[in-house]
Design a protein around this motif. Structure first.
Motif, PDB file in Angstrom:
ATOM      1  N   GLN A  23       0.841  -0.805  -0.002  1.00  0.00           N
ATOM      2  CA  GLN A  23      -0.017   0.221  -0.060  1.00  0.00           C
ATOM      3  C   GLN A  23       0.655   1.362   0.150  1.00  0.00           C
ATOM      4  OE1 GLN A  23      -2.594  -0.733   3.628  1.00  0.00           O
ATOM      5  NE2 GLN A  23      -3.916  -1.324   1.999  1.00  0.00           N
ATOM      6  N   SER A  24       1.607   1.235   0.530  1.00  0.00           N
ATOM      7  CA  SER A  24       2.845   2.721   1.085  1.00  0.00           C
ATOM      8  C   SER A  24       3.240   2.375   0.045  1.00  0.00           C
ATOM      9  CB  SER A  24       3.673   1.789   2.107  1.00  0.00           C
ATOM     10  OG  SER A  24       2.772   1.898   3.339  1.00  0.00           O
ATOM     11  N   TRP A  28      -1.108  -1.320  -5.663  1.00  0.00           N
ATOM     12  CA  TRP A  28      -1.718  -1.500  -5.167  1.00  0.00           C
ATOM     13  C   TRP A  28      -2.764  -2.895  -6.050  1.00  0.00           C
ATOM     14  CZ3 TRP A  28      -4.636  -0.219  -1.498  1.00  0.00           C
ATOM     15  CH2 TRP A  28      -3.985   0.414  -0.421  1.00  0.00           C
ATOM     16  N   GLU A  29      -1.994  -3.098  -7.429  1.00  0.00           N
ATOM     17  CA  GLU A  29      -2.541  -4.040  -8.016  1.00  0.00           C
ATOM     18  C   GLU A  29      -2.163  -5.676  -7.804  1.00  0.00           C
ATOM     19  OE1 GLU A  29      -2.349  -5.914 -12.547  1.00  0.00           O
ATOM     20  OE2 GLU A  29      -1.496  -4.162 -12.145  1.00  0.00           O
ATOM     21  N   ASN A  55     -11.575  -2.217   5.231  1.00  0.00           N
ATOM     22  CA  ASN A  55     -12.089  -1.140   4.561  1.00  0.00           C
ATOM     23  C   ASN A  55     -11.384  -1.091   3.330  1.00  0.00           C
ATOM     24  OD1 ASN A  55     -14.452  -0.259   5.865  1.00  0.00           O
ATOM     25  ND2 ASN A  55     -13.336   0.712   7.559  1.00  0.00           N
ATOM     26  N   THR A  56     -10.029  -0.300   3.338  1.00  0.00           N
ATOM     27  CA  THR A  56      -8.893   0.324   2.892  1.00  0.00           C
ATOM     28  C   THR A  56      -9.279  -1.090   1.464  1.00  0.00           C
ATOM     29  OG1 THR A  56      -7.920   0.811   4.399  1.00  0.00           O
ATOM     30  CG2 THR A  56      -6.763   1.013   2.859  1.00  0.00           C
ATOM     31  N   MET A  57      -9.021  -2.267   1.589  1.00  0.00           N
ATOM     32  CA  MET A  57      -8.515  -3.269   0.624  1.00  0.00           C
ATOM     33  C   MET A  57      -9.606  -3.600  -0.297  1.00  0.00           C
ATOM     34  SD  MET A  57      -4.971  -3.847   0.791  1.00  0.00           S
ATOM     35  CE  MET A  57      -5.267  -5.467  -0.335  1.00  0.00           C
ATOM     36  N   HIS A  58     -11.060  -2.521   0.199  1.00  0.00           N
ATOM     37  CA  HIS A  58     -12.337  -2.897  -0.864  1.00  0.00           C
ATOM     38  C   HIS A  58     -11.704  -2.172  -1.576  1.00  0.00           C
ATOM     39  CE1 HIS A  58     -14.911  -4.256   2.562  1.00  0.00           C
ATOM     40  NE2 HIS A  58     -15.632  -5.164   1.841  1.00  0.00           N
ATOM     41  N   LYS A  59     -10.824  -1.407  -2.127  1.00  0.00           N
ATOM     42  CA  LYS A  59     -10.358  -0.551  -3.248  1.00  0.00           C
ATOM     43  C   LYS A  59      -9.389  -1.921  -3.972  1.00  0.00           C
ATOM     44  CE  LYS A  59      -6.233   2.890  -4.152  1.00  0.00           C
ATOM     45  NZ  LYS A  59      -5.769   4.091  -3.788  1.00  0.00           N
ATOM     46  N   VAL A  60      -9.285  -2.549  -3.471  1.00  0.00           N
ATOM     47  CA  VAL A  60      -8.783  -3.450  -4.812  1.00  0.00           C
ATOM     48  C   VAL A  60     -10.189  -5.120  -5.441  1.00  0.00           C
ATOM     49  CG1 VAL A  60      -6.527  -2.712  -4.045  1.00  0.00           C
ATOM     50  CG2 VAL A  60      -7.733  -5.147  -2.900  1.00  0.00           C
ATOM     51  N   LEU A  73     -18.812 -10.178  -1.195  1.00  0.00           N
ATOM     52  CA  LEU A  73     -20.187  -9.877   0.082  1.00  0.00           C
ATOM     53  C   LEU A  73     -18.929  -8.097   0.322  1.00  0.00           C
ATOM     54  CD1 LEU A  73     -22.459  -9.255   1.016  1.00  0.00           C
ATOM     55  CD2 LEU A  73     -21.800 -10.049   3.466  1.00  0.00           C
ATOM     56  N   HIS A  74     -19.608  -6.652  -0.013  1.00  0.00           N
ATOM     57  CA  HIS A  74     -19.386  -5.784  -0.239  1.00  0.00           C
ATOM     58  C   HIS A  74     -19.511  -5.230   1.045  1.00  0.00           C
ATOM     59  CE1 HIS A  74     -16.752  -1.978  -1.054  1.00  0.00           C
ATOM     60  NE2 HIS A  74     -16.817  -1.999  -1.609  1.00  0.00           N
TER      61      HIS A  74
END
Length: 95
Positions: A23-24, A28-29, A55-60, A73-74
């Motif tokens: 992440q840092s 992200w991919e 929450n953050t990993m819903h970005k991927v 399930l989001h």
């Protein structure tokens, strides 16, 4: 179901230090592919669906969904559905 029922679940816990480093670094991919590999393992173990418990990993989520056939399930979808069902207009979320 009520009573003393509880959900059967399969857990795959990742080493967050590895994910946070990706992440840092803006990778992200790669982070998504790692979570996707975990989701694939859960699917092979018999899971009916996946929940990403951060929450953050819903970005991927798209990278993860590409690796599996079962649904994810989001939390945002479930929250949105309940907000609409309850006809709410102003919502405060804590995270």
């Amino acid at each position: 179901m009520g009573g003393l029922h509880s959900a059967k679940c399969i857990l795959y816990s990742v080493d967050f230090d590895e994910i946070e480093r990706l992440q840092s670094a803006g990778k992200w991919e790669e982070a998504g592919k790692r979570i996707g590999d975990a989701a694939c393992s859960l699917e092979k173990a018999g899971a009916d669906f996946i929940i990403i418990c951060t929450n953050t990993m819903h970005k991927v989520v798209d990278f993860v969904q590409e690796k599996i056939r079962i649904p994810i399930l989001h939390i945002a979808d479930a929250t949105t559905n309940q907000i609409k069902k309850s006809n709410l207009h102003t919502v405060g979320l804590l995270g």
